[in-house]
Write an enzyme that holds these catalytic residues in place. Structure first.
Site, mmCIF file in Angstrom:
data_model
loop_
_atom_site.group_PDB
_atom_site.id
_atom_site.type_symbol
_atom_site.label_atom_id
_atom_site.label_comp_id
_atom_site.label_asym_id
_atom_site.label_seq_id
_atom_site.Cartn_x
_atom_site.Cartn_y
_atom_site.Cartn_z
ATOM 1 N N HIS A 23 5.557 -15.397 22.935
ATOM 2 C CA HIS A 23 4.947 -15.751 24.234
ATOM 3 C C HIS A 23 5.833 -15.153 25.320
ATOM 4 O O HIS A 23 6.767 -15.792 25.813
ATOM 5 C CB HIS A 23 4.854 -17.267 24.375
ATOM 6 C CG HIS A 23 4.104 -17.717 25.586
ATOM 7 N ND1 HIS A 23 3.480 -18.943 25.662
ATOM 8 C CD2 HIS A 23 3.869 -17.126 26.787
ATOM 9 C CE1 HIS A 23 2.905 -19.085 26.845
ATOM 10 N NE2 HIS A 23 3.151 -17.976 27.551
ATOM 11 N N HIS B 30 5.380 -12.487 28.751
ATOM 12 C CA HIS B 30 4.617 -11.632 29.657
ATOM 13 C C HIS B 30 5.541 -10.536 30.169
ATOM 14 O O HIS B 30 6.525 -10.832 30.857
ATOM 15 C CB HIS B 30 4.071 -12.451 30.828
ATOM 16 C CG HIS B 30 3.205 -13.594 30.403
ATOM 17 N ND1 HIS B 30 1.849 -13.461 30.186
ATOM 18 C CD2 HIS B 30 3.506 -14.894 30.137
ATOM 19 C CE1 HIS B 30 1.346 -14.630 29.818
ATOM 20 N NE2 HIS B 30 2.332 -15.516 29.778
ATOM 21 N N HIS C 188 -3.749 -19.018 26.360
ATOM 22 C CA HIS C 188 -3.041 -20.108 27.013
ATOM 23 C C HIS C 188 -3.975 -21.316 27.093
ATOM 24 O O HIS C 188 -5.146 -21.187 27.455
ATOM 25 C CB HIS C 188 -2.651 -19.711 28.441
ATOM 26 C CG HIS C 188 -1.482 -18.783 28.517
ATOM 27 N ND1 HIS C 188 -1.400 -17.627 27.781
ATOM 28 C CD2 HIS C 188 -0.341 -18.841 29.265
ATOM 29 C CE1 HIS C 188 -0.262 -17.013 28.065
ATOM 30 N NE2 HIS C 188 0.398 -17.723 28.971
ATOM 31 N N GLU D 159 -1.267 -26.217 29.108
ATOM 32 C CA GLU D 159 -0.037 -26.204 29.904
ATOM 33 C C GLU D 159 -0.294 -27.065 31.137
ATOM 34 O O GLU D 159 0.180 -28.186 31.238
ATOM 35 C CB GLU D 159 0.339 -24.778 30.304
ATOM 36 C CG GLU D 159 1.571 -24.703 31.195
ATOM 37 C CD GLU D 159 1.771 -23.328 31.829
ATOM 38 O OE1 GLU D 159 2.878 -23.085 32.321
ATOM 39 O OE2 GLU D 159 0.826 -22.522 31.856
ATOM 40 N N ASP E 7 8.399 -16.884 27.992
ATOM 41 C CA ASP E 7 7.298 -16.830 28.949
ATOM 42 C C ASP E 7 7.514 -15.742 30.003
ATOM 43 O O ASP E 7 7.104 -14.600 29.819
ATOM 44 C CB ASP E 7 7.092 -18.205 29.585
ATOM 45 C CG ASP E 7 5.719 -18.401 30.208
ATOM 46 O OD1 ASP E 7 4.897 -17.475 30.123
ATOM 47 O OD2 ASP E 7 5.467 -19.478 30.764
ATOM 48 N N ASP E 8 8.135 -16.089 31.129
ATOM 49 C CA ASP E 8 8.415 -15.158 32.231
ATOM 50 C C ASP E 8 9.882 -15.308 32.606
ATOM 51 O O ASP E 8 10.214 -15.875 33.650
ATOM 52 C CB ASP E 8 7.525 -15.466 33.437
ATOM 53 C CG ASP E 8 6.047 -15.333 33.112
ATOM 54 O OD1 ASP E 8 5.549 -14.201 33.117
ATOM 55 O OD2 ASP E 8 5.407 -16.372 32.861
#
Length: 349
Positions: A25, A27, A209, A212, A290-291
């Site tokens: 996961h 990005h 996704h 969340e 994630d980011d």
């Protein structure tokens, strides 16, 4: 193999770094560190509304997912050329390799770039060159998951898919699947039923996704309507006991991102994150970043922070690494090889 409460944190981090693990996961646009953002802005003649990289980093205080997305999409505006996308991916892959990542399944958002006039061919070519380079020089394998933006109409996603399909053969070694990201509120999985059905017909692996900021019903919708094989985030599934039991029974992986959840207010204290409870209940939980440029932690940071905050022992941490390999879209033979490598790493003192 419990973690000794007196164990040196540096020793634990070194042990965790040595565990071969997959990141599922991630990005790629979310790995754009402020320093690289300023470098690319200068390269492309773009003026950023911040004095320097430190001023930009200081702006990373998010009230919720949408406030993060606003800055995330603005930051992606510096990505213009094939070289830009190569440099972005190469920087992430070097960081991941240093964290012990041996395989990464990387999400990218072509709609973010084509809307600015960047050809989709440029995005693919730049990312692919970095991924192939890392495979050959670092031994780090990777795959691409083309992610659709859920705040846009499904027709836009269908157009993006058709734009990308002529490139499939050229990137067959990398582009294996599709995903769904961006704001959950008001954008249920069912909105994208047609494009996911089309991708199933084409043989793409499918993730999305869900759960969340969205309710447990979004997790169920992603499973039943979109036919996904993994749920990205999924932490709110614990609110529905029947859904949770189904995730356990079907061994549906959740790609959980603890530091992201903390930064975006999904949890207010990492010690109250439900990661450990999900893992101990038998859910196939994986740890991811994630980011990371925006949330202050790459994959190893997520492992170490979770170990400390949630009192995870070494057996549990090794299970999280094993789950990441098993939940990947690698061929079974590759999974077996990496799991054997993991077992040897765990056995070392």
């Amino acid at each position: 193999m419990p973690t000794d409460s007196t164990e040196d944190p540096a020793a634990l981090r070194d042990w965790l770094r040595a565990l071969p693990k997959a990141e599922l996961h991630l990005h790629i646009e979310g790995t754009l560190e402020p320093e690289l953002m300023f470098e690319l802005a200068s390269r492309n003649g773009i003026r950023l509304p911040y004095a320097d990289a430190q001023a930009l980093r200081s702006a990373y205080h998010f009230a919720d997912l949408q406030s993060f997305l606003d800055l995330y999409y603005a930051g992606a505006g510096v990505l213009r050329t094939q070289r830009d996308f190569h440099d972005l991916a190469a920087a992430y892959l070097a960081r991941a390799h240093a964290d012990g990542v041996v395989h990464a399944e990387i999400m990218f958002d072509p709609q973010t770039h084509t809307a600015r006039g960047v050809p989709i061919e440029t995005v693919f070519a730049g990312l692919a060159s970095a991924l192939r380079e890392a495979r050959d020089t670092l031994g780090l394998t990777s795959r691409l998951l083309l992610s659709f933006l859920r705040h846009l109409p499904e027709e836009d996603a269908l157009r993006t898919l058709e734009q990308a399909l002529p490139l499939r053969e050229a990137y067959a070694d990398l582009w294996i699947g599709i995903g769904l990201d961006s704001a959950e509120h008001g954008n249920p999985p069912e909105k994208f039923a047609r494009v996911y059905a089309r991708c199933a017909e084409l043989g793409f692996r499918r993730v999305a996704h869900a759960g969340e900021e969205g309710p447990p019903e979004y997790v169920r919708g992603a499973l039943e309507t979109l036919g996904v094989e993994r749920i990205d985030h999924g932490v709110r599934a614990s609110e529905d006991p029947a859904l949770l039991a189904e995730l356990i029974r079907r061994r549906i992986p959740l790609t959980v991102c603890p530091l992201s959840n903390l930064k975006l207010g999904v949890v207010d204290d990492l010690r109250r994150h439900n990661l450990a409870r999900l893992l101990r209940a038998g859910v196939m939980v994986t740890l991811n970043s994630d980011d990371p440029a925006y949330f202050g932690g790459y994959v190893l940071d997520n492992y170490t922070a979770s170990a400390t905050a949630l009192d995870l022992d070494r057996d549990e941490l090794a299970t999280l690494a094993a789950n990441s390999l098993q939940a990947s879209f690698l061929p079974q033979a590759d999974k077996a090889r990496l799991l054997d490598r993991l077992a040897r790493a765990v056995a070392r003192p």
